[in-house]
Design an enzyme around this catalytic site. Structure first.
Site, PDB file in Angstrom:
ATOM      1  N   GLU A 107      20.492  50.107-103.324  1.00  0.00           N
ATOM      2  CA  GLU A 107      20.133  48.689-103.235  1.00  0.00           C
ATOM      3  C   GLU A 107      19.541  48.391-101.862  1.00  0.00           C
ATOM      4  O   GLU A 107      19.991  48.941-100.861  1.00  0.00           O
ATOM      5  CB  GLU A 107      21.383  47.837-103.472  1.00  0.00           C
ATOM      6  CG  GLU A 107      21.142  46.345-103.616  1.00  0.00           C
ATOM      7  CD  GLU A 107      22.409  45.617-104.027  1.00  0.00           C
ATOM      8  OE1 GLU A 107      22.622  44.505-103.497  1.00  0.00           O
ATOM      9  OE2 GLU A 107      23.197  46.141-104.840  1.00  0.00           O
ATOM     10  N   ASP A 109      18.564  44.896 -99.720  1.00  0.00           N
ATOM     11  CA  ASP A 109      18.881  43.467 -99.836  1.00  0.00           C
ATOM     12  C   ASP A 109      18.229  42.590 -98.784  1.00  0.00           C
ATOM     13  O   ASP A 109      18.291  42.886 -97.581  1.00  0.00           O
ATOM     14  CB  ASP A 109      20.392  43.236 -99.658  1.00  0.00           C
ATOM     15  CG  ASP A 109      21.205  43.727-100.827  1.00  0.00           C
ATOM     16  OD1 ASP A 109      20.624  44.053-101.865  1.00  0.00           O
ATOM     17  OD2 ASP A 109      22.439  43.781-100.691  1.00  0.00           O
ATOM     18  N   GLU A 111      19.248  38.576 -98.230  1.00  0.00           N
ATOM     19  CA  GLU A 111      20.047  37.436 -98.676  1.00  0.00           C
ATOM     20  C   GLU A 111      19.910  36.323 -97.640  1.00  0.00           C
ATOM     21  O   GLU A 111      20.054  36.571 -96.438  1.00  0.00           O
ATOM     22  CB  GLU A 111      21.515  37.818 -98.847  1.00  0.00           C
ATOM     23  CG  GLU A 111      21.773  38.723-100.037  1.00  0.00           C
ATOM     24  CD  GLU A 111      23.252  38.957-100.266  1.00  0.00           C
ATOM     25  OE1 GLU A 111      23.715  38.745-101.399  1.00  0.00           O
ATOM     26  OE2 GLU A 111      23.946  39.364 -99.314  1.00  0.00           O
ATOM     27  N   HIS A 124      20.380  37.810 -94.088  1.00  0.00           N
ATOM     28  CA  HIS A 124      21.338  38.916 -94.161  1.00  0.00           C
ATOM     29  C   HIS A 124      20.641  40.086 -94.858  1.00  0.00           C
ATOM     30  O   HIS A 124      20.109  39.930 -95.956  1.00  0.00           O
ATOM     31  CB  HIS A 124      22.553  38.433 -94.949  1.00  0.00           C
ATOM     32  CG  HIS A 124      23.594  39.456 -95.227  1.00  0.00           C
ATOM     33  ND1 HIS A 124      24.755  39.550 -94.494  1.00  0.00           N
ATOM     34  CD2 HIS A 124      23.684  40.430 -96.181  1.00  0.00           C
ATOM     35  CE1 HIS A 124      25.513  40.528 -94.980  1.00  0.00           C
ATOM     36  NE2 HIS A 124      24.881  41.076 -95.999  1.00  0.00           N
ATOM     37  N   THR A 125      20.613  41.262 -94.222  1.00  0.00           N
ATOM     38  CA  THR A 125      20.010  42.447 -94.835  1.00  0.00           C
ATOM     39  C   THR A 125      21.073  43.531 -94.987  1.00  0.00           C
ATOM     40  O   THR A 125      22.019  43.607 -94.210  1.00  0.00           O
ATOM     41  CB  THR A 125      18.839  42.994 -94.000  1.00  0.00           C
ATOM     42  OG1 THR A 125      19.336  43.493 -92.748  1.00  0.00           O
ATOM     43  CG2 THR A 125      17.797  41.900 -93.739  1.00  0.00           C
ATOM     44  N   ASN A 126      20.885  44.371 -95.996  1.00  0.00           N
ATOM     45  CA  ASN A 126      21.827  45.454 -96.233  1.00  0.00           C
ATOM     46  C   ASN A 126      21.124  46.559 -97.007  1.00  0.00           C
ATOM     47  O   ASN A 126      20.114  46.317 -97.688  1.00  0.00           O
ATOM     48  CB  ASN A 126      23.040  44.947 -97.026  1.00  0.00           C
ATOM     49  CG  ASN A 126      24.291  45.786 -96.831  1.00  0.00           C
ATOM     50  OD1 ASN A 126      24.255  46.855 -96.224  1.00  0.00           O
ATOM     51  ND2 ASN A 126      25.410  45.299 -97.346  1.00  0.00           N
ATOM     52  N   ASN A 134      27.732  48.265 -96.562  1.00  0.00           N
ATOM     53  CA  ASN A 134      28.321  48.056 -95.227  1.00  0.00           C
ATOM     54  C   ASN A 134      27.335  48.403 -94.105  1.00  0.00           C
ATOM     55  O   ASN A 134      27.737  48.889 -93.048  1.00  0.00           O
ATOM     56  CB  ASN A 134      29.604  48.873 -95.057  1.00  0.00           C
ATOM     57  CG  ASN A 134      30.678  48.482 -96.054  1.00  0.00           C
ATOM     58  OD1 ASN A 134      30.805  47.313 -96.407  1.00  0.00           O
ATOM     59  ND2 ASN A 134      31.435  49.457 -96.536  1.00  0.00           N
ATOM     60  N   GLU A 136      25.051  46.090 -92.664  1.00  0.00           N
ATOM     61  CA  GLU A 136      24.480  44.757 -92.505  1.00  0.00           C
ATOM     62  C   GLU A 136      23.793  44.572 -91.155  1.00  0.00           C
ATOM     63  O   GLU A 136      24.314  44.995 -90.119  1.00  0.00           O
ATOM     64  CB  GLU A 136      25.572  43.698 -92.649  1.00  0.00           C
ATOM     65  CG  GLU A 136      26.314  43.706 -93.973  1.00  0.00           C
ATOM     66  CD  GLU A 136      27.557  44.592 -93.972  1.00  0.00           C
ATOM     67  OE1 GLU A 136      27.710  45.388 -93.011  1.00  0.00           O
ATOM     68  OE2 GLU A 136      28.367  44.489 -94.902  1.00  0.00           O
ATOM     69  N   ASP A 200      32.755  30.451-100.483  1.00  0.00           N
ATOM     70  CA  ASP A 200      33.972  31.067 -99.972  1.00  0.00           C
ATOM     71  C   ASP A 200      33.699  31.973 -98.767  1.00  0.00           C
ATOM     72  O   ASP A 200      34.635  32.403 -98.097  1.00  0.00           O
ATOM     73  CB  ASP A 200      34.671  31.866-101.076  1.00  0.00           C
ATOM     74  CG  ASP A 200      33.776  32.928-101.699  1.00  0.00           C
ATOM     75  OD1 ASP A 200      32.536  32.759-101.680  1.00  0.00           O
ATOM     76  OD2 ASP A 200      34.327  33.921-102.213  1.00  0.00           O
TER      77      ASP A 200
END
Length: 280
Positions: A107, A109, A111, A124-126, A134, A136, A200
């Protein structure tokens, strides 16, 4: 001047040959949302309009929404223009990413974590390899991503993954297989995007909740474009020869110096036994 038998001079013939070869190696495709994507959840909250040139996702208290590509991709460049939720977007997440399927999925990412009015979004990248993430890195943007459309791109080949914003590189994840770190290079991925409630954790660690009085929250997409090769073997060769030039390296350093707010490779408290192998 020596000529080929077809009558062209050698330099001209070589130019024509290289142009033809380039068009064979790299196939650029301007997207149409009707043709290239399926609306996967959210019912009427996901919409395609303007003849397939514009797509919107919305979130309300009942549900968010999402879409995914019809096709899978193994290496290439993916571009999408987004205009994010405006106003008080606290608690919302707009995700745009590539992913394969299964417990050992890969993946890549983007976000976008919403915030209260006047506070900046967090990008936010991953990167996940064989089901493990993990990795990030987080950034502020140097513009308001809710006022206009901006282009968010992923360049992916067998040697690296480059995240770009308006063609400015913000992150490079290099292949470190020689160190024993898995790299996503075998699993084709589809393109996904979703707009959902994550109050959350998304804004100040979950301290700021979604204000449903501001719903529906809406993000817009346009100008999807993919560059891929006729075969992944050729694409490997084409992309592998393209490293960041001096200007792009300067821009990368500028972003990471001025706008990066979290880097897992610097978080020794999170990894008390030692930073991840690719960070060393």
């Amino acid at each position: 001047m020596e000529s080929f038998s077809n009558g062209y001079s050698k330099p001209l013939s070589l130019t024509i040959l290289m142009a033809a070869l380039s068009s064979f190696l790299m196939v650029a495709s301007a997207g149409n949302f009707y043709q290239d994507f399926d609306l996967t959840w959210g019912d009427h909250r996901a919409k395609i309009f303007n003849g397939g040139q514009l797509l919107s996702l919305s979130l309300d208290k009942v549900s968010g929404s999402g879409f995914k590509s019809k096709n899978e991709y193994l290496f290439g460049r993916i571009d999408m223009q987004l205009k994010l939720v405006s106003g008080n977007s606290a608690g919302t997440v707009t995700a745009y990413y590539l992913s394969s399927e299964g417990p050992t999925h890969d993946e890549i990412d983007f976000e976008f974590l919403g915030n209260t009015t006047g506070d900046p979004y967090i990008l936010h990248t991953n990167v996940f390899t064989q089901g493990k993430g993990n990795r990030e890195q987080q950034f502020y943007l140097w513009f308001d991503p809710t006022k206009n459309f901006h282009t968010y791109s992923i360049i992916w080949d067998s040697r690296k993954i480059v995240f770009l914003v308006d063609n400015t590189p913000i992150r490079v994840f290099a292949n470190a297989e020689r160190k024993g770190v898995p790299f996503p290079k075998n699993q084709p991925m589809k393109i996904y995007s979703s707009l959902w409630n994550a109050d959350d954790w998304a804004t100040r660690g979950g301290l700021v909740k979604t204000d449903w009085a501001k719903a529906p929250f809406t993000a817009y997409y346009r100008n999807f474009n993919v560059q891929k090769s006729a075969t992944s073997r050729f694409l490997n060769g084409a992309w592998q020869s393209q490293e960041l030039d001096a200007y792009s390296r300067r821009r990368l350093r500028w972003v990471q110096k001025n706008f990066m707010i979290y880097n897992y490779c610097s978080d020794s408290k999170r990894f008390p036994q030692g930073l991840p192998t690719e960070c060393r």
